[in-house]
Design a protein around this motif. Structure first.
Motif, PDB file in Angstrom:
ATOM      1  N   GLU A   1       0.123 -12.885   7.445  1.00  0.00           N
ATOM      2  CA  GLU A   1       0.047 -13.601   8.729  1.00  0.00           C
ATOM      3  C   GLU A   1      -0.912 -12.919   9.699  1.00  0.00           C
ATOM      4  O   GLU A   1      -0.956 -13.282  10.867  1.00  0.00           O
ATOM      5  N   ARG A   2      -1.618 -11.888   9.215  1.00  0.00           N
ATOM      6  CA  ARG A   2      -2.591 -11.140  10.027  1.00  0.00           C
ATOM      7  C   ARG A   2      -1.902 -10.364  11.144  1.00  0.00           C
ATOM      8  O   ARG A   2      -2.453 -10.182  12.226  1.00  0.00           O
ATOM      9  N   ARG A   3      -0.668  -9.968  10.895  1.00  0.00           N
ATOM     10  CA  ARG A   3       0.059  -9.118  11.847  1.00  0.00           C
ATOM     11  C   ARG A   3       0.012  -7.677  11.353  1.00  0.00           C
ATOM     12  O   ARG A   3       0.027  -7.430  10.141  1.00  0.00           O
ATOM     13  N   MET A   4      -0.040  -6.745  12.278  1.00  0.00           N
ATOM     14  CA  MET A   4      -0.099  -5.336  11.874  1.00  0.00           C
ATOM     15  C   MET A   4       1.078  -5.003  10.950  1.00  0.00           C
ATOM     16  O   MET A   4       2.219  -5.380  11.237  1.00  0.00           O
ATOM     17  N   ARG A   5       0.782  -4.289   9.869  1.00  0.00           N
ATOM     18  CA  ARG A   5       1.853  -3.893   8.958  1.00  0.00           C
ATOM     19  C   ARG A   5       2.501  -2.623   9.481  1.00  0.00           C
ATOM     20  O   ARG A   5       1.855  -1.571   9.572  1.00  0.00           O
ATOM     21  N   ALA A   6       3.806  -2.739   9.797  1.00  0.00           N
ATOM     22  CA  ALA A   6       4.505  -1.591  10.387  1.00  0.00           C
ATOM     23  C   ALA A   6       4.548  -0.420   9.404  1.00  0.00           C
ATOM     24  O   ALA A   6       4.408   0.742   9.808  1.00  0.00           O
ATOM     25  N   ASP A   7       4.706  -0.721   8.102  1.00  0.00           N
ATOM     26  CA  ASP A   7       4.774   0.396   7.138  1.00  0.00           C
ATOM     27  C   ASP A   7       3.439   1.141   7.085  1.00  0.00           C
ATOM     28  O   ASP A   7       3.389   2.364   7.014  1.00  0.00           O
ATOM     29  N   GLU A   8       2.350   0.393   7.189  1.00  0.00           N
ATOM     30  CA  GLU A   8       1.023   1.050   7.184  1.00  0.00           C
ATOM     31  C   GLU A   8       0.807   1.867   8.442  1.00  0.00           C
ATOM     32  O   GLU A   8       0.182   2.924   8.415  1.00  0.00           O
TER      33      GLU A   8
END
Ligand SMILES: Cc1ncc(COP(=O)(O)O)c(C=O)c1O
Length: 519
Positions: free
Chosen positions: A239-246
């Motif tokens: 969804e082009r949202r920042m990946r929290a795990d990354e």
């Protein structure tokens, strides 16, 4: 607040304006209010006539058409007459301007504006307050403060929060990064052990933001003297949202490499995809790591007044700083933006006392000023536009307008998913739609060129304006819907026009009739 001078009596002037000398006839003062009324009314009439007559958002004028007309005007030879100047303005600007109020303006993050804000614009430029100090603005300073407090309450930043109006999201993000940088450098200097030099501290600072974040973050890093690789891009999900795990992994990596994360910039409404980074998870990660969280809500701030979608911003209340652009989703004229901070004390990093303007003793006397919080000195009273908007329309009405364009974007996305001529990228949480025309058969190789061509041909016709962007290296088209007057029929019509232009390009190129491909 004690205001010195409150007991000082004003001297009666009793001055009656005399006749106005010709060379002063254009100065706005007590003697020229009749001319002010007349001239402004003339100008308003011209704009109103043009807006009423605009059957498309743009005439398709080219720089080559316009440049000689503008260059040919002798600025040292005034026309002397308002009517003649407005005629000339019609020729060099009004006729060919890009009209955001038109329902088929679907390109950038420019909103149609509400009339109460236009009233505010007229008042603020005539009175011409400057919002740096109390002695240049009086009530203006207090009105801006009320609006900052109102916005801070909507965000939920808490009792110690504060902020200041800025010229736009770029400036708000720059100031946020300035404050975060100073806090990080300050902490580095006091965290025990050997005290790093300032250049050494600066060289280790990193800002983490997503690949879909706004470029003003990179620009801010450059302006703030950070390293060329100071902005670290965190990957996004489907969804082009920042990946929290990354994000958590990157913070960890920076730590291991002796780098200091001075801020995480989460985006609440990415410019291209209209998606909102997972704010609660990001806030958890920042809190655990002791890292400054800035939320760039330049676009998504309209959700603060949405009667139905405020929850999409959940987590924003945990930010250390927030950017809000009223000139995007509050239907305000440019410029109107603010930077908000959770702890008002951090604004001291933007403070400089000048004897002539804001001496330190003014703080002791508790005379309110905004210059101590701002990176500007002379500053427009942009807050007045929002003030009149809230006093005349109210926040729910503004939020309802924003809700409507979000609904319209969902309808556009639905149209596109059902249309085999197009491919649509992720579904926006706000009001953008990113898509591309997809030729079939041998024309498929021309997909990038066809989309570039369609956008340019559409703009040249002036029938509609759409934006362009690249997604994973491929050219795409973008709608940014901010006009509630844009109907689903308008959108369907524009899609047909795009398909016609792109289809023509593919057919002509595959038939070998067009030798010069589009860039
Ligand atoms: C997410 C985001 N942040 C910041 C900005 C910059 O705002 P401004 O153009 O008001 O400087 C934009 C502009 O589109 C934006 O979309």
């Amino acid at each position: 607040m004690s205001l010195p001078g409150a007991t000082v009596q004003a001297l009666p002037t009793g001055a009656v304006p005399g006749p106005v000398a010709a060379d002063r006839a254009h100065l706005f003062n007590a003697g020229t209010v009749a001319a002010y009324r007349r001239v402004l009314a003339d100008g308003i009439d011209r704009v109103a006539d043009r807006v009423a007559a605009a059957d498309r958002p743009f005439t398709g004028v080219t720089p080559q058409d316009l440049a000689p007309r503008i260059a040919g005007i002798d600025l040292d030879r005034p026309l002397g007459d308002t009517g003649a100047a407005l005629d000339e303005l019609q020729d060099v600007y009004l006729r060919d301007a890009v009209y955001f109020h038109h329902p088929r303006y679907l390109a950038h993050l420019n909103c149609p504006v509400v009339i109460p804000a236009l009233l505010g614009e007229a008042v603020l430029s005539a009175v011409n307050s400057s919002l740096d100090t109390w002695d240049q603005s009086a009530g203006g300073t207090l009105i801006e403060r009320r609006l900052i407090d109102w916005t801070v309450d909507r965000v939920g930043l808490g009792p110690a929060a504060d902020g200041v109006f800025t010229s736009g999201g770029t400036q708000s993000n720059l100031q946020a990064m300035l404050l975060a940088r100073e806090e990080a450098v300050g902490r580095a200097a006091t965290s025990g052990g050997t005290r790093p030099s300032r250049p050494e501290s600066l060289s280790r600072l990193r800002i983490l933001t997503s690949a879909a974040g706004h470029f003003s973050v990179q620009k801010a890093a450059k302006l703030l003297g950070l390293d060329a690789d100071a902005v670290v891009t965190v990957g996004t999900d489907a969804e082009r949202r920042m990946r929290a795990d990354e994000l958590a992994r990157e913070i960890d990596r920076c730590r291991r490499e002796g780098l200091r994360v001075m801020a995480v910039v989460a985006t609440a409404g990415t410019t291209d995809f209209g998606t909102i980074d997972p704010l609660p998870q990001i806030a958890d990660i920042c809190a655990a790591a002791g890292v400054w969280l800035h939320v760039d809500a330049a676009y998504g701030c309209g959700l603060l007044v949405s009667p139905t979608r405020r929850h999409l911003l959940d987590g924003i209340e945990r930010a250390d700083s927030v950017t809000v652009d009223y000139h995007k989703s509050f239907f305000q004229p440019v410029s109107s933006s603010a930077l908000l901070v959770r702890d008002r004390r951090v604004l001291r990093h933007a403070t400089w006392h000048a004897d002539y303007l804001n001496p330190a003793r003014a703080v002791e006397q508790r005379i309110p000023n905004q210059v101590d919080k701002s990176i500007q000195t002379t500053r427009r009273f942009d807050a007045l536009k929002l003030w009149l908007t809230l006093r005349i329309m109210g926040p729910d009405a503004v939020g309802a307008l924003f809700d409507e364009v979000i609904d319209r974007a969902a309808a556009a996305w639905q149209l596109l998913t059902e249309d085999p001529r197009f491919e649509v990228v992720t579904r926006s949480q706000l009001s953008t739609v990113v898509f591309r025309y997809l030729p079939t058969g041998p024309g498929r190789a021309l997909v990038d060129e066809a989309n570039l061509y369609a956008r340019e041909a559409l703009a040249a016709s002036g029938a509609a304006l759409v934006a362009g962007t690249t997604v994973d290296g491929a050219h795409h088209l973008k709608f940014t819907l901010l006009n509630p007057e844009t109907s689903v029929d308008d959108i369907a019509h524009v899609l047909d026009l795009i398909a016609e232009h792109a289809g023509w390009y593919v057919r002509t190129r595959t038939a070998g009739e067009l030798s010069c491909p589009i860039r």
